[in-house]
Design a protein around this motif. Structure first.
Motif, PDB file in Angstrom:
ATOM      1  N   GLU A  84       0.818  -1.207   0.000  1.00 20.51           N
ATOM      2  CA  GLU A  84       0.000   0.000   0.000  1.00 20.51           C
ATOM      3  C   GLU A  84       0.856   1.263   0.000  1.00 20.51           C
ATOM      4  N   ARG A  85       2.087   1.134   0.482  1.00 18.44           N
ATOM      5  CA  ARG A  85       2.954   2.307   0.576  1.00 18.44           C
ATOM      6  C   ARG A  85       4.068   2.317  -0.469  1.00 18.44           C
ATOM      7  N   TYR A  86       4.546   1.140  -0.868  1.00 19.48           N
ATOM      8  CA  TYR A  86       5.707   1.053  -1.753  1.00 19.48           C
ATOM      9  C   TYR A  86       5.319   0.519  -3.140  1.00 19.48           C
ATOM     10  N   ASP A  87       5.948   1.092  -4.152  1.00 19.70           N
ATOM     11  CA  ASP A  87       5.698   0.650  -5.527  1.00 19.70           C
ATOM     12  C   ASP A  87       6.531  -0.578  -5.886  1.00 19.70           C
ATOM     13  N   GLU A  88       7.728  -0.673  -5.300  1.00 13.71           N
ATOM     14  CA  GLU A  88       8.621  -1.785  -5.630  1.00 13.71           C
ATOM     15  C   GLU A  88       8.893  -2.639  -4.398  1.00 13.71           C
ATOM     16  N   ILE A  89       8.618  -3.925  -4.534  1.00 14.00           N
ATOM     17  CA  ILE A  89       8.899  -4.887  -3.466  1.00 14.00           C
ATOM     18  C   ILE A  89       9.576  -6.088  -4.099  1.00 14.00           C
ATOM     19  N   VAL A  90      10.718  -6.494  -3.550  1.00 18.21           N
ATOM     20  CA  VAL A  90      11.414  -7.683  -4.042  1.00 18.21           C
ATOM     21  C   VAL A  90      11.584  -8.651  -2.883  1.00 18.21           C
TER      22      VAL A  90
END
Length: 584
Positions: free
Chosen positions: A439-445
């Motif tokens: 919900e807060r970050y566009d990129e998650i790895v």
């Protein structure tokens, strides 16, 4: 006694090379130079302790195969797709120009036409080992000029592999023979490449998926895959002889294509970390063995000519690269830094020279091989210092280069992670955490080495890296250093300490701990929050995470309260008894 002697030779090579390699690192020189100097010292040129043997020759050949295999594993086309067009436009004219300059210099010196051709082919590449090592050491591998240099190096390495395949065919009788040999090689390379790509799509994925959780077996199967291609390449003439085809395919090409097939799989980055140490071992023996075949008169036969050619090439390579990068409209700093890093002659130039000297009959003699090696040594040694101080040099010459500043420089797409989330491991807590973090970050790895987890992560729509987080390559590709938030669902102290050492002070890090002592240590190292699993329930942790995302000041107060409880020894008070517990 013979076996003992051979074992003693290998032991001497390994120990001496390790010692000299350490000295080379201390002096800021590439280890390759240390390895070659080791061969000079312990071989016939120096002390004469070690002589070339079947074992050293075999290990050296394996070293070359492993080097090309590792190069293939690293070649994920998607990683440099956005730079392919300018890289191709730079690489082809660059190699042609430098090759012609090398040929012209050799013709002007006491070398025959055929020797000059080999010299031109040997000097037109830049050093993969030197450039990548220095870029990594300086943290510039992900910079724009770093990406450009690495892409050009990959293009050069492909050409090296093709040239090695042609040299493996032996001396041609005339131009028609050269064309025929090249045609056969290109057909075989094309067929083998298609086979490797097909295998990477239809054969390897189900095979590797079944064994990926067993890291040892995965490594062994990958090595077996390498040797399958090496065997086919080495015996291709025997396999095709019944059909009347006189075929040639180098072991190096087979090894490269074996790695290329694996590179397209999600397991390639994990395998890089496992193959690297073995490759380093055999490559070390290879470069030591190169010098074992020298005699002093061979290495120094053309020493004055080598100095002249080295100086000219350092200047010409910079000018050629600068011109071509400027032509592709990169900004002035990128053009300068990208050019200054590529001025040396490559270790693959020595490889080409060795292949030419060992061809049947040979294209060049040991004196010419010594000349090419000395040129490579000189240019690599000097270039290290130019790369080390490249930005200081740019600041000094910038006023004189301002006329070449681009009005509208090209800015290729940035594919590196920045200000993103890194999640280590995938369990119930991580799965729920991802829903809040997205919900807060566009990129998650997410980093995990369980095949089923990886498939679930991909299905959920997150970026995923298959591999062991303890490998530097995995951490680098995940962009841990540049992450804004890192969550580790692992309770292994060494992994969590590694995260806290590598992240910046601005990064918020959530980790797990088994004991209060471990938790306190992790807090001291800079952890933003330490999960005391299994004491902390999943639901309660979700509350903490939501507090971090939605109300940072409330979260900070809760963490301060938890630290107070941790040091007091009262780990399990009622939730309403926690200092600051009413702030929610």
């Amino acid at each position: 006694m013979v076996e003992v002697g051979l074992a003693s030779d290998v032991a001497t090579i390994l120990v001496a090379a390790a010692i000299v390699g350490v000295l080379a690192v201390k002096l800021g020189q590439p280890t390759i130079i240390g390895y070659i100097l080791t061969g000079v010292v312990i071989g016939p040129v120096g002390l004469g302790i070690v002589e070339p043997s079947i074992i050293t020759d075999t290990m050296a050949e394996l070293g070359l195969a492993f080097l090309l295999f590792l190069l293939g594993i690293k070649m994920r086309i998607g990683d440099i797709r956005h730079l392919i067009a300018p890289i191709v436009k730079i690489s082809i004219p660059q190699m042609a120009a430098i090759g012609l300059v090398g040929f012209g210099l050799a013709i002007a010196l006491p070398f025959s036409f055929e020797e000059a051709v080999i010299i031109g082919l040997a000097v037109m590449y830049s050093s993969t080992a030197v450039v990548i090592k220095m870029l990594n050491d300086k943290g510039e591998a992900t910079s724009l000029h770093g990406k450009i240099d690495v892409g050009i190096l990959l293009a050069q390495d492909i050409v090296v592999v093709i040239i090695l395949a042609v040299l493996a065919a032996g001396r041609p009788e005339d131009a028609a023979d050269v064309a025929a040999t090249l045609a056969v090689v290109m057909v075989l390379v094309t067929v083998t490449t298609v086979a490797a790509i097909a295998a990477s799509r239809y054969v390897l994925p189900p095979l590797f998926r079944r064994i990926a959780d067993d890291t040892t077996f995965l490594f062994l199967v990958a090595i077996s895959w390498l040797f399958l291609f090496v065997l086919v390449s080495d015996q291709i003439d025997v396999l095709l002889a019944p059909f009347g085809v006189d075929a040639y395919l180098s072991v190096e090409m087979g090894a490269f294509l074996a790695g290329l097939a694996i590179a397209q799989l999600p397991y390639s980055k994990d395998l890089q970390g496992r193959v690297n140490p073995l490759t380093d071992l055999f490559v070390m023996v290879f470069f030591v063995s190169v010098a074992l075949d020298f005699e002093a008169r061979h290495l120094l036969e053309y020493w004055t000519e080598a100095i002249v050619v080295a100086v000219v090439l350092l200047v010409v390579k910079f000018v050629v690269f600068f011109t071509l990068l400027y032509w592709q409209q990169f900004d002035l700093e990128t053009t300068f830094l990208g050019s200054i890093g590529m001025i040396q002659v490559s270790e693959f130039g020595i490889v080409v020279a060795v292949a030419a000297a060992e061809s049947d009959p040979p294209f060049i003699g040991q004196e010419e091989l010594g000349f090419i090696t000395l040129v490579a040594l000189l240019t690599m040694s000097v270039s290290v210092y130019f790369i080390q101080y490249n930005k200081q040099l740019f600041e000094r010459v910038k006023p004189h280069l301002s006329r070449w500043e681009q009005i509208d420089p090209v800015e290729p797409a940035d594919t590196e992670y920045r200000d993103h989330v890194v999640v280590v491991g995938y369990d119930e807590i991580a799965r729920r955490a991802l829903r809040i973090l997205e919900e807060r970050y566009d990129e998650i790895v997410v980093v995990d080495r369980n095949v089923e987890h990886v498939e679930a992560i991909e299905k959920a729509g997150y970026e995923v890296l298959f591999g062991d987080f303890q490998y530097e390559k995995i951490r680098k590709d995940a962009g841990v250093k540049y992450a804004d938030f890192v969550f580790s669902s692992s309770d292994q102290m060494e992994i969590n300490e590694m995260i806290l050492r590598e992240t910046s002070e601005e990064t918020t890090v959530f980790v797990e701990a088994k004991t209060a002592e471990e938790a306190e240590k992790l807090y001291d190292l800079g952890a933003g929050y330490v999960i005391m699993a299994p004491q902390l329930g999943v639901a309660q942790f979700m509350e903490y995470l939501e507090s971090y995302v939605e109300n940072r000041s409330s979260f900070d107060r809760e963490i301060a309260a938890d630290m107070e409880l941790l040091r007091s020894g009262r780990l399990f008070p009622d939730i309403t008894d926690r200092p600051g517990g009413d702030d929610d």
